[in-house]
Structures are given as structure tokens and as C-alpha cells.
Scaffold this motif. Structure first.
Motif, PDB file in Angstrom:
ATOM      1  N   TYR A  33       0.858  -1.182   0.000  1.00 42.39           N
ATOM      2  CA  TYR A  33       0.000   0.000   0.000  1.00 42.39           C
ATOM      3  C   TYR A  33       0.897   1.236   0.000  1.00 42.39           C
ATOM      4  CZ  TYR A  33      -3.283  -3.543   1.672  1.00 42.39           C
ATOM      5  OH  TYR A  33      -4.030  -4.675   1.801  1.00 42.39           O
ATOM      6  N   ARG A  34       0.500   2.252  -0.767  1.00 41.78           N
ATOM      7  CA  ARG A  34       1.279   3.495  -0.835  1.00 41.78           C
ATOM      8  C   ARG A  34       0.366   4.692  -0.646  1.00 41.78           C
ATOM      9  NH1 ARG A  34       3.210   0.888  -5.542  1.00 41.78           N
ATOM     10  NH2 ARG A  34       5.277  -0.016  -5.301  1.00 41.78           N
ATOM     11  N   LYS A  35       0.914   5.738  -0.029  1.00 46.70           N
ATOM     12  CA  LYS A  35       0.194   6.998   0.128  1.00 46.70           C
ATOM     13  C   LYS A  35       1.175   8.160  -0.002  1.00 46.70           C
ATOM     14  CE  LYS A  35      -3.767   5.616   2.944  1.00 46.70           C
ATOM     15  NZ  LYS A  35      -4.559   5.911   4.160  1.00 46.70           N
ATOM     16  N   ILE A  36       0.688   9.244  -0.587  1.00 49.24           N
ATOM     17  CA  ILE A  36       1.453  10.498  -0.606  1.00 49.24           C
ATOM     18  C   ILE A  36       1.022  11.299   0.613  1.00 49.24           C
ATOM     19  CG2 ILE A  36       1.824  12.653  -1.826  1.00 49.24           C
ATOM     20  CD1 ILE A  36       1.615  11.249  -4.403  1.00 49.24           C
ATOM     21  N   CYS A  37       1.985  11.688   1.426  1.00 53.27           N
ATOM     22  CA  CYS A  37       1.694  12.404   2.670  1.00 53.27           C
ATOM     23  C   CYS A  37       2.492  13.705   2.714  1.00 53.27           C
ATOM     24  CB  CYS A  37       2.034  11.549   3.890  1.00 53.27           C
ATOM     25  SG  CYS A  37       1.266   9.915   3.859  1.00 53.27           S
ATOM     26  N   PHE A  38       1.875  14.751   3.254  1.00 55.22           N
ATOM     27  CA  PHE A  38       2.526  16.050   3.371  1.00 55.22           C
ATOM     28  C   PHE A  38       3.061  16.242   4.777  1.00 55.22           C
ATOM     29  CE2 PHE A  38      -0.303  16.546  -0.209  1.00 55.22           C
ATOM     30  CZ  PHE A  38       0.479  17.252  -1.114  1.00 55.22           C
ATOM     31  N   ILE A  39       4.129  17.028   4.853  1.00 50.80           N
ATOM     32  CA  ILE A  39       4.745  17.322   6.144  1.00 50.80           C
ATOM     33  C   ILE A  39       3.725  18.028   7.031  1.00 50.80           C
ATOM     34  CG2 ILE A  39       6.543  18.668   7.295  1.00 50.80           C
ATOM     35  CD1 ILE A  39       8.322  18.146   4.914  1.00 50.80           C
ATOM     36  N   GLY A  40       3.585  17.529   8.242  1.00 52.44           N
ATOM     37  CA  GLY A  40       2.631  18.096   9.184  1.00 52.44           C
ATOM     38  C   GLY A  40       1.296  17.388   9.203  1.00 52.44           C
ATOM     39  N   ASP A  41       1.078  16.434   8.310  1.00 52.17           N
ATOM     40  CA  ASP A  41      -0.199  15.745   8.237  1.00 52.17           C
ATOM     41  C   ASP A  41      -0.138  14.378   8.914  1.00 52.17           C
ATOM     42  OD1 ASP A  41      -1.259  17.829   6.885  1.00 52.17           O
ATOM     43  OD2 ASP A  41      -1.377  16.833   4.935  1.00 52.17           O
ATOM     44  N   ASP A  42      -1.335  13.857   9.207  1.00 55.26           N
ATOM     45  CA  ASP A  42      -1.460  12.494   9.712  1.00 55.26           C
ATOM     46  C   ASP A  42      -1.719  11.551   8.538  1.00 55.26           C
ATOM     47  OD1 ASP A  42      -1.226  13.350  12.391  1.00 55.26           O
ATOM     48  OD2 ASP A  42      -3.378  13.830  12.455  1.00 55.26           O
ATOM     49  N   PHE A  43      -1.444  10.268   8.725  1.00 56.04           N
ATOM     50  CA  PHE A  43      -1.746   9.250   7.723  1.00 56.04           C
ATOM     51  C   PHE A  43      -2.117   7.966   8.441  1.00 56.04           C
ATOM     52  CE2 PHE A  43       2.713   8.585   8.676  1.00 56.04           C
ATOM     53  CZ  PHE A  43       2.843   7.219   8.714  1.00 56.04           C
ATOM     54  N   ASP A  44      -2.775   7.049   7.695  1.00 50.06           N
ATOM     55  CA  ASP A  44      -3.110   5.748   8.284  1.00 50.06           C
ATOM     56  C   ASP A  44      -3.241   4.706   7.181  1.00 50.06           C
ATOM     57  OD1 ASP A  44      -5.519   6.221   7.070  1.00 50.06           O
ATOM     58  OD2 ASP A  44      -6.650   6.531   8.901  1.00 50.06           O
ATOM     59  N   PHE A  45      -3.048   3.445   7.575  1.00 47.33           N
ATOM     60  CA  PHE A  45      -3.311   2.269   6.754  1.00 47.33           C
ATOM     61  C   PHE A  45      -4.246   1.379   7.560  1.00 47.33           C
ATOM     62  CE2 PHE A  45       0.893   3.635   5.272  1.00 47.33           C
ATOM     63  CZ  PHE A  45       0.681   3.697   3.901  1.00 47.33           C
ATOM     64  N   THR A  46      -5.435   1.122   7.011  1.00 43.46           N
ATOM     65  CA  THR A  46      -6.452   0.371   7.759  1.00 43.46           C
ATOM     66  C   THR A  46      -6.646  -1.009   7.149  1.00 43.46           C
ATOM     67  OG1 THR A  46      -8.223   1.308   6.424  1.00 43.46           O
ATOM     68  CG2 THR A  46      -7.612   2.514   8.420  1.00 43.46           C
ATOM     69  N   TYR A  47      -7.372  -1.847   7.905  1.00 49.19           N
ATOM     70  CA  TYR A  47      -7.741  -3.205   7.494  1.00 49.19           C
ATOM     71  C   TYR A  47      -6.502  -3.997   7.045  1.00 49.19           C
ATOM     72  CZ  TYR A  47     -10.929  -6.865   5.918  1.00 49.19           C
ATOM     73  OH  TYR A  47     -11.607  -8.046   5.780  1.00 49.19           O
ATOM     74  N   LEU A  48      -5.520  -4.077   7.965  1.00 48.41           N
ATOM     75  CA  LEU A  48      -4.274  -4.783   7.693  1.00 48.41           C
ATOM     76  C   LEU A  48      -4.280  -6.139   8.386  1.00 48.41           C
ATOM     77  CD1 LEU A  48      -1.703  -1.885   8.142  1.00 48.41           C
ATOM     78  CD2 LEU A  48      -2.846  -2.639   6.054  1.00 48.41           C
ATOM     79  N   SER A  49      -3.693  -7.115   7.703  1.00 48.34           N
ATOM     80  CA  SER A  49      -3.583  -8.445   8.296  1.00 48.34           C
ATOM     81  C   SER A  49      -2.514  -8.426   9.386  1.00 48.34           C
ATOM     82  CB  SER A  49      -3.193  -9.467   7.229  1.00 48.34           C
ATOM     83  OG  SER A  49      -4.144  -9.513   6.200  1.00 48.34           O
ATOM     84  N   PRO A  50      -2.768  -9.068  10.535  1.00 48.26           N
ATOM     85  CA  PRO A  50      -1.715  -9.194  11.549  1.00 48.26           C
ATOM     86  C   PRO A  50      -0.521  -9.947  10.977  1.00 48.26           C
ATOM     87  CG  PRO A  50      -3.863  -9.735  12.470  1.00 48.26           C
ATOM     88  CD  PRO A  50      -4.053  -9.610  10.990  1.00 48.26           C
ATOM     89  N   GLY A  51       0.655  -9.581  11.442  1.00 46.12           N
ATOM     90  CA  GLY A  51       1.866 -10.213  10.945  1.00 46.12           C
ATOM     91  C   GLY A  51       2.997  -9.217  10.810  1.00 46.12           C
ATOM     92  N   ASP A  52       4.042  -9.613  10.101  1.00 44.81           N
ATOM     93  CA  ASP A  52       5.229  -8.772   9.932  1.00 44.81           C
ATOM     94  C   ASP A  52       4.993  -7.746   8.831  1.00 44.81           C
ATOM     95  OD1 ASP A  52       6.506 -10.250  11.887  1.00 44.81           O
ATOM     96  OD2 ASP A  52       7.337 -11.681  10.443  1.00 44.81           O
ATOM     97  N   TRP A  53       5.273  -6.477   9.169  1.00 43.27           N
ATOM     98  CA  TRP A  53       5.086  -5.383   8.222  1.00 43.27           C
ATOM     99  C   TRP A  53       6.340  -4.524   8.165  1.00 43.27           C
ATOM    100  CZ3 TRP A  53       0.999  -4.219   4.976  1.00 43.27           C
ATOM    101  CH2 TRP A  53      -0.128  -5.031   5.112  1.00 43.27           C
ATOM    102  N   THR A  54       6.573  -3.954   7.027  1.00 46.29           N
ATOM    103  CA  THR A  54       7.681  -3.022   6.816  1.00 46.29           C
ATOM    104  C   THR A  54       7.122  -1.726   6.240  1.00 46.29           C
ATOM    105  OG1 THR A  54       9.249  -4.815   6.406  1.00 46.29           O
ATOM    106  CG2 THR A  54       9.872  -2.611   5.640  1.00 46.29           C
ATOM    107  N   VAL A  55       7.463  -0.617   6.869  1.00 44.50           N
ATOM    108  CA  VAL A  55       7.049   0.699   6.375  1.00 44.50           C
ATOM    109  C   VAL A  55       8.299   1.422   5.893  1.00 44.50           C
ATOM    110  CG1 VAL A  55       6.040   2.929   6.973  1.00 44.50           C
ATOM    111  CG2 VAL A  55       5.034   0.833   7.874  1.00 44.50           C
ATOM    112  N   LYS A  56       8.283   1.831   4.623  1.00 44.09           N
ATOM    113  CA  LYS A  56       9.402   2.570   4.024  1.00 44.09           C
ATOM    114  C   LYS A  56       8.933   3.963   3.646  1.00 44.09           C
ATOM    115  CE  LYS A  56      11.624  -1.537   2.028  1.00 44.09           C
ATOM    116  NZ  LYS A  56      12.095  -2.178   0.781  1.00 44.09           N
TER     117      LYS A  56
END
Length: 914
Positions: free
Chosen positions: A835-858
Motif C-alpha cells: 500500500y502506498r500513500k502520498i503524505c505532506f509534512i505536518g499531516d497524519d496518515f493511516d493504513f487500515t484493514y491490515l492483516s496481523p503479521g510482519d510489516w515493513t514501512v518505508k
């Protein structure tokens, strides 16, 4: 005394350390072409001509805020009678537009307050760079839904770009062109609706292309792929079936005032008998035609043929041919067989003609030898047995059975030249004859053509007798727009055509001309030549020789295709013995609208070709063909009359055709027409037909056994696993109390297993990605998975800003930060999920409905200004069911260190006395 000034300038380049910045260690002059995104130094020459030591307060101003002095204020000391070089370090932002700018040095004498300025000009060069990146697209989608994908388009250069957006197979949700300022980015969305009637799962590839109008050769193209899951899958069959059509027609015809009608049945099939498609079969059985035979109704016919690999056999009615000279085309009832070896083919046929009563039987045997891939030589023997009446009448020139050995060949001389030919010899009791034919085809880049010559002696007993013919065409292309063309044709005489048909008038013509393509959709052609037409029937309706000049114009205007033609000729009429002029004018208009094609045509002529001189003729007509739906179509045709030269064929004056599919495999056709039959000039006949067709698919081979799929849905902390509905193609299953499910009597194949989300909790999520692909090949198949509670990632992007001008740490005013917001790309991945999102400095973001397990955020820079750096660009963690993971992403201003030289640059001079 000669005073010589010697000037020594020593420039010490100091390093400017800045993260991800290009740096220049050269001095800039007003002729320099500086690249955006670099740091450089601008030099100023300061001279103290007084006898006192000077201390100056210095401030730096630029003509554009995107060109920033790294040290805006400073003090500078210079000794008496000294010349020094003062360096101003500046940073040129990556989005600085191309152009000329100035750097101004404001200098104030600290002792007396006197101020003066120095200005240096710089030039920033242009930099064009577009980038296009896929952001988000669905991996799966159900048929009937719309595929939506997003892309990130960014102008990484310093020149404003007018960008054209295109997609070959999707709709762009924006204007066809957009304007992007330097360093500006925009999210581009495309979509494509899918058909709900997709019969099987398929991949849909969507693309987006972007290019600048000023630089169209540099095209950025990105593709995404989505699998469309069929919601109405075609029922896969465990049987291999043979398509068959069985029809019953009621036909009525009023022929020259006499009415006849009756029924005719037809049974036709064509296909293969096995799933490997090796055993091919075709058959037809058409009963007796209840009305007089014509080209608009099916004549009686019975045949079956079979083909497998190199073997072919045919039994029944067919148009049999041995060779061009011996027997070109003879419809009859018989049998044919052929077998192909590696380079040799053996075959033959027996034929009893049905529409040529002078020939009783025919036999043919041949062997073909393949020399190369496209070169072949054939040697054959043809045996013709005439009827006894043919001996007596002498119409065919036969005095006994005819023996006709023949040989023919085709040879590919080169990739541009093909040659072919035939020679045949005939022998009867008292007569012998021969015939030969030669043909050549050429196809070069600028020249294409075809030439054919045939000659048969008066005693030759083949398809042609006592005749010769020559035909050819040649085209030379001067360029892509201009071509020269020439055609010559001379019909053969004395050939033995089936009595089912009438022979066309004898023709001999030659024409040459030029074609000019003045537009991609428009052309004009000029032709000059002569033609001879002679009626083959008695009494003759025409016999003339004509010299002509013709002009043709073809043009497409919008949806309309138009054609205009005019012909002007001098005619020698051999029937009337008179000479005169013949002029023709014709127009044709065609277009397509509302799933309907329209064609309107008309012509007007004043001719001396026929019995009357200056005879006026007006012909007009129209055709309308409409496809109301996939099940219903209608065609209407009308033409008031035909020219006499077309007497040899059936000619429609009015025709109505209607087709309706009643339900799958069942069709109804209605046709009615007024026509002129072959050889008739004015008597109109009426023919109508009502036809019902049934198209069954008969099973001929069982190709698969039914299979089953079962499994269990484990409860991993959710409320229930009972009553969950699962979908496997067109199959449905519902879980029991323990979460068990089963699909029975499933046809083997590749499927997608789906969950009906309306039957699960809103936060329930499977432990494997859904829809999930399954290949069901075994008789019993098992697939287990679990349901748990979805997790979530929440985050905030924070800018850590420090300000310390004394130490050279750069900071921007708050207003500038609010005016231009920097963005980054946040990507979350786990196994095959991304999953990818464009986010601006100062803003909040979220990723919903994710399967439990190992995740990597880059975290990716996405063109983040080079003055900023990401403290941590990678996070790895394990999500627990129902967990909400909090992340803080820190964006930090980079420090720029400035090192000063310890002493000023000095310039001195010496006096040399002579």
C-alpha cells in the motif's frame, strides 16, 4: 619609468557540505550557465585605495528568493592600498526557473557610514525532467466494477511544462493537458469500466503516458495490471463438444409469373472430435431446393470430410479441381483423398459433375514434391470421360475419353519474386493438344506487379480450348503520396463453365493512371485507357470498343466516406455501326452512426454502348445495415436497375434481411427480395424465406471429472465463523457452526475463492490475501484459513526545525513553509501486499484493514527538497490482531557548514625603475 602592474589572484575554494546537494567550486561570471539545485560562489573585487584600514558591513540580496545567499550578512576587513576578492556563497534551488538573475553586494564603511553596491549577473540554465510513478491500483476486481488507478506525475526540472496525458485503454480523469510548474507534482487518476458479462477471469492492463508538448519524443509510460474476476463465468464443460446447426426453411418464389414453395432442411457441423483438435470433421446435408435454383437459396448438397495431421478425405459434393488448365472448377459428387509425407504429397479424386452434362466422370491423380518451404512441383494425371451425346454433338471437341497428364510448379526465386507455371498435354483417339500457363509476381519497395499468360491449342481437351489470355498489373510508387498504375486484361474464350452459372461478358481492356494521396484520408486518381466488351449470349445486347478518361476522388470527412467518379469516352458500337460519346457520373456516400451503417449511391450516364445512341441511364440505390443488439440485426437494400453488362449474375432490386436470436442456440431469419435472375433483362422475380436454426453442441468426448473443494475457517478471536458465504466462480457455499465449507461437483480449472464481506464482521480479516487463486486439479482439494481482527497503522509526519544563524544552520520563515508543503511517499508492505500513500509534512496518515503479521514501512523522498532529510526511512514491526501501531516520521533540516579562509586575498604591485 614604466610602471607595470602585476595582479595575482589566488582563489581558495572552500567546501560547502549540504545533504544531497550538488556543489560548484568554480567562480561564476555573468556568462556562466549554472545548473539549478547547485551551490556556488559569486566573486566580487573590493579595493581599498585609502591610507586607512577599512572595516565594511556587508549584506547580500538576490533578485529571486529561490537564489538564497548562505551567509546574508557579514563583516569584511581590508588593509590600506589592498585589493581583495570577496566570495558570496549562494544556493540555487532546484525549482529556480531558467533565466538571468543578479546578486547584489551592499557595502557600508563602518567608520564613516558611506555605502556603495556591487552587482554580479548570473544565468541559470534550463533542466527538463518529468517522472511518472504508479501509486495505487487494485490487484483484483469483480467484473462489472470499475478499475481505478492513480499515478504520481512530477516536474523535476526548472522549466514550466505543458504536459499531455494519454491512455490507450483507459479514461484519464483530468484534462488532456495540464501545466506543471517546476518541482510541482500532481496525482493523476485513470479508470476503466469492466463488462459484467466476462466469461472467465482475465487480466486488464491499463497504461498512462505523459509527455511535454515542447519535447514530445521524451515519453513517460507506466502500466498497471489488474485481474478481473468473472461474476458470470461461462459454464466450463467436462465434455468436448462439436458445434452443429440444424435448420428448416420455408421458401417461396414467383418465377416468371409461376409460384412455387416448399420446405428445405439443412444439417451442418464443423469442428473437432477431441480436445487436442487433431481429428477435424465437417459435414453438410441439405435437402432438395423446392424452387428454381439461384444464388440466394441453398442447392441440394451432401458431403462429409475428415482431416487429421497429414491425412485428408472428402466424400460427397464439392467443387473439384485438378489444375488451372485441365479442370479448374467443377462442382460434382465424388470423393477426394490426400496424404502429406515429409516433402511429398499423394492424392486424387473422382468426380461426377452435376451441372455439366457433357462430362460423365472425372479421375485425377497427382504427386506434389516440396523443394523448399515455398517452392513446390506437382505431377498429375487427369482422365475425362464424356457422355455419349457429347461425342455426337461435338460441342466439346471430344471424340473419345481424354487423357491429360500435367505438371505445375511454384518457385520463390527471392523474397521479392515468385514464379509459377503449368504445362498440360491432352490425347484422344484422333486428337492431341497442349496448353501452358506462366505467372510472375514481384513485390519490391517501390514496384509491385503480377503477370499471367495462358495459351491452349484448338485440339486441347482441358478446361480451356483454342484460346489465349494475358493479364497483368503494375504499380510504381514515386513517394508515399504518388503512385503510377497500369492494368491489362484479356478474357479467355472457349472454357467449360458449369451450367449453374453464366459466363461474364468477354472483356479486353487496358488502363494506366496516376494516384495522388493529397491527405492521409483523401486521394485522387486519374486513368486513361480503352476497353472492349462483347456479349456472350445471342442475340447480343452490346458489342463495343471504347477509349476513356476517368477521374476518381475518395475523401473521408468526419464520419462520412465520399467517392466521386467521372468517366468520359469515345465509343465504337459494333452492333449499331455508330460512333458516339459515353459519359458516366457517379457518387457514393457511406457513414456509420447509432450501430447502423448507411450507404447511398447513384450514377447518371449518357452512352452510345447499346442499341440506342445517346441513351440516358439513371441508377440509384441505398443499403442500411443495423445491429440493434447482439441478438437482433436488420439489413435493407434497394437498387432501381443494373447495367446490361451484369446480366450474368443474380441481381437484387430490393432485399430485406432480418435476424433474431430467440434464446441461446435458437435463431430466426427472414429474407425477402425482388431480383433479376441470370440472363434476364426486365422480368422481376420474388423470393422469400423463413428459416429457423437450432445450434446444439453435441458431446463427443469426456475431457474431465468433477472435483470438490473443502476446508475450514479457523476462529482467531472473532465473534463467529458460522454463516460465512464463500464464492468460487459461479459456485456458492456457506460455513457451518464449526466453520467448515464444501464445494461439490466443481469442474476442474483455475478459480478465485472470495468471501462475501457482508457475512463477516466489519473488522474481520482473513489470514491470507483474498481473493485467493486456487488451481483445482485433484479430485478432492482442501484449503484452510483463519479469520482474525484487522490491525491498523497510524502516523504523523513532523518537521523538526532549528534556527542558529551564528553557526550557519539554515532556516526558512514560517510563511514560506506554509506556502509550499513538501511531500513524501509512505509505503507499507507485508508478503505480497503493498500500500502506498502520498503524505505532506505536518499531516497524519493511516493504513487500515491490515492483516496481523510482519510489516515493513518505508519512506521515500518523492522529490523532497534537498535541504531536508528523513531521520528514519524504514520501520519493521509485527502487528497483533486489533493493534493500532503509532508511527512518528521526523523530517529534519540539514545543517550547512561554512568555512572561512583565515586571511583576505591580497593584491600588490611593484614599481620597476629603469
Amino acid at each position: 619609468m614604466v610602471r607595470t602592474w602585476t595582479l595575482f589572484i589566488i582563489v581558495l575554494l572552500f567546501p560547502l557540505f549540504a545533504f544531497s546537494q550538488q556543489q560548484s567550486n568554480r567562480l561564476a561570471s555573468k556568462k556562466d550557465s549554472l545548473r539549478p539545485g547547485m551551490t556556488t560562489s559569486i566573486s566580487f573585487m573590493l579595493v581599498n585605495g585609502s591610507s586607512e584600514h577599512k572595516t565594511y558591513d556587508i549584506s547580500v540580496v538576490t533578485s529571486n528568493p529561490l537564489i538564497r545567499p548562505i551567509l546574508a550578512k557579514d563583516e569584511f576587513q581590508i588593509a590600506s592600498q589592498e585589493t581583495s576578492l570577496y566570495l558570496v556563497p549562494v544556493r540555487i534551488a532546484a525549482e529556480t526557473p531558467q533565466g538571468d538573475y543578479s546578486v547584489t553586494l551592499n557595502i557600508t564603511d563602518r567608520l564613516n557610514g558611506i555605502s556603495f553596491t556591487k552587482v554580479s549577473s548570473i544565468t541559470v540554465s534550463g533542466n527538463r525532467k518529468l517522472s511518472l510513478t504508479a501509486l495505487d491500483s487494485p490487484e483484483f476486481i469483480r467484473a462489472g466494477e470499475t478499475i481505478r488507478a492513480s499515478f504520481l506525475l512530477k516536474n523535476n526540472g526548472n522549466v514550466a511544462e505543458n504536459i499531455v496525458l494519454e491512455s490507450k485503454n483507459a479514461i484519464v480523469d483530468h484534462d488532456a493537458s495540464i501545466l506543471l510548474a517546476p518541482n510541482e507534482s500532481k496525482i493523476i487518476n485513470i479508470h476503466k469500466p469492466t463488462l459484467s458479462e466476462v466469461g472467465q477471469n482475465e487480466f486488464q492492463n491499463l497504461n498512462l503516458s505523459a509527455y511535454s508538448k515542447d519535447n514530445p519524443k521524451e515519453i513517460q509510460s507506466v502500466y498497471i495490471s489488474t485481474q478481473v474476476i468473472s461474476v458470470k463465468p461461462t459454464s466450463i464443460d467436462i465434455y468436448h463438444r462439436l458445434p452443429i446447426a440444424a435448420s428448416l426453411s420455408f421458401i417461396g418464389m414467383k418465377n416468371m409469373g409461376v409460384y412455387h414453395d416448399g420446405f428445405q432442411g439443412e444439417f451442418y457441423g464443423k469442428g473437432t472430435l477431441d480436445k487436442e483438435n487433431k481429428n477435424q470433421i465437417e459435414f453438410r446435408a441439405a435437402t432438395h431446393n423446392p424452387v428454381e435454383l439461384n444464388t440466394f437459396t441453398q442447392y441440394e448438397e451432401y458431403f462429409v470430410n475428415y482431416r487429421r495431421d497429414n491425412f485428408f478425405v472428402h466424400l460427397g459434393d464439392k467443387t473439384y479441381s485438378s489444375s488451372y488448365l485441365t479442370e479448374f472448377a467443377r462442382y460434382g459428387r465424388g470423393a477426394e483423398i490426400r496424404y502429406d509425407f515429409n516433402k511429398i504429397s499423394l492424392g486424387g479424386f473422382y468426380n461426377h459433375p452435376r451441372f455439366f452434362k457433357d462430362i460423365r466422370d472425372e479421375l485425377n491423380f497427382y504427386s506434389a514434391f516440396k523443394i523448399r518451404k515455398e517452392s513446390e512441383v506437382t505431377v498429375g494425371y487427369f482422365y475425362k470421360i464424356p457422355e455419349k451425346e457429347a461425342f455426337k454433338s461435338g460441342n466439346m471437341g471430344l471424340d473419345s475419353e481424354a487423357h491429360l497428364p500435367y505438371t505445375k510448379g511454384k518457385f520463390k526465386v527471392s523474397k521479392n519474386i515468385n514464379l509459377s507455371g503449368e504445362f498440360s498435354y491432352s490425347r484422344m483417339k484422333k486428337k492431341e493438344g497442349a496448353a501452358y500457363m506462366m505467372q510472375a509476381d514481384i513485390n519490391f519497395e517501390k514496384v509491385t506487379g503480377n503477370l499471367l499468360y495462358m495459351k491452349a491449342t484448338p485440339e486441347f481437351a482441358g478446361y480451356f480450348t483454342n484460346t489465349s489470355t494475358f493479364s497483368g498489373n503494375l504499380q510504381y510508387r514515386f513517394s508515399g503520396k504518388i503512385s503510377i498504375l497500369a492494368n491489362y486484361m484479356q478474357d479467355a474464350r472457349n472454357f467449360q463453365r458449369d451450367t449453374l452459372f453464366l459466363a461474364a461478358p468477354y472483356r479486353k481492356y487496358f488502363q494506366y493512371g496516376i494516384q495522388y494521396q493529397y491527405l492521409p484520408n483523401g486521394s485522387v486518381m486519374l486513368n486513361n485507357g480503352y476497353q472492349k466488351y462483347q456479349d456472350r449470349l445471342e442475340p447480343r445486347q452490346f458489342d463495343y470498343y471504347e477509349r476513356f478518361f476517368r477521374v476518381s476522388i475518395n475523401q473521408r470527412i468526419g464520419i462520412f466516406q465520399v467517392n466521386f467518379e467521372g468517366q468520359f469516352g469515345k465509343t465504337d458500337n459494333y452492333l449499331s455501326g455508330c460512333n458516339g460519346n459515353s459519359s458516366f457520373y457517379s457518387a457514393n456516400l457511406s457513414f456509420e452512426k447509432f450501430r447502423t451503417s448507411f450507404n447511398l449511391f447513384g450514377s447518371y450516364a449518357i452512352t452510345s454502348r447499346y442499341k440506342l445512341q445517346n441513351q440516358k441511364q439513371l441508377y440509384y440505390g441505398a443499403r442500411l445495415s443495423s445491429r440493434f443488439s447482439d441478438k437482433t440485426s436488420l439489413s435493407i437494400f434497394y437498387q432501381n436497375n443494373y447495367i446490361p453488362e451484369e446480366y450474368f449474375k443474380d441481381r437484387n432490386l430490393f432485399e430485406l434481411l432480418f435476424h433474431q436470436q430467440l434464446f441461446p442456440g435458437n435463431e430466426l431469419d427472414f429474407s425477402g427480395r425482388y431480383s433479376l435472375q441470370r440472363g434476364q433483362m426486365g422480368d422481376k422475380d420474388f423470393i422469400f424465406s423463413i428459416r429457423y436454426t437450432w445450434r446444439p453442441h453435441v458431446p463427443v468426448q469426456k475431457i474431465a471429472e468433477y472435483v470438490s473443494l473443502s476446508g475450514n475457517i479457523r476462529n482467531l478471536g472473532i465473534k463467529r465463523t458460522e454463516g460465512i458465504r464463500l464464492m468460487l466462480g459461479s459456485y456458492l457455499s456457506v460455513t457451518d457452526k464449526e466453520g467448515n465449507y464444501i464445494f461439490k461437483n466443481v469442474i476442474p480449472g483455475n478459480y478465485f475463492l472470495e468471501i462475501d464481506r457482508s457475512t463477516t464482521g466489519i473488522d474481520d480479516i482473513p489470514t491470507v490475501p483474498f481473493p485467493t487463486a486456487l488451481a483445482l486439479v485433484n479430485k478432492e482439494n482442501t484449503f484452510n484459513f483463519g479469520l482474525t481482527t484487522a490491525a491498523k497503522i497510524e502516523g504523523h509526519i513532523q518537521l523538526l526545525e532549528k534556527e542558529n544563524n551564528q553557526t550557519g544552520i539554515e532556516a526558512l520563515p514560517a510563511k514560506t513553509e506554509r506556502r509550499k508543503r513538501e511531500s513524501i511517499v509512505v509505503e507499507a508492505t507485508s508478503n505480497d501486499q503493498t500500500y502506498r500513500k502520498i503524505c505532506f509534512i505536518g499531516d497524519d496518515f493511516d493504513f487500515t484493514y491490515l492483516s496481523p503479521g510482519d510489516w515493513t514501512v518505508k519512506i521515500y523522498r518523492n522529490g523532497l527538497d534537498k535541504r531536508y532529510k528523513i531521520s528514519t526511512d524504514r520501520f519493521q514491526f509485527t502487528l497483533q490482531p486489533a493493534e493500532i501501531k503509532k508511527l512518528n516520521i521526523h523530517i529534519v533540516k540539514q545543517q550547512i557548514e561554512i568555512k572561512y579562509q583565515q586571511e583576505s586575498l591580497k593584491v600588490g604591485y611593484n614599481e620597476i625603475k629603469k
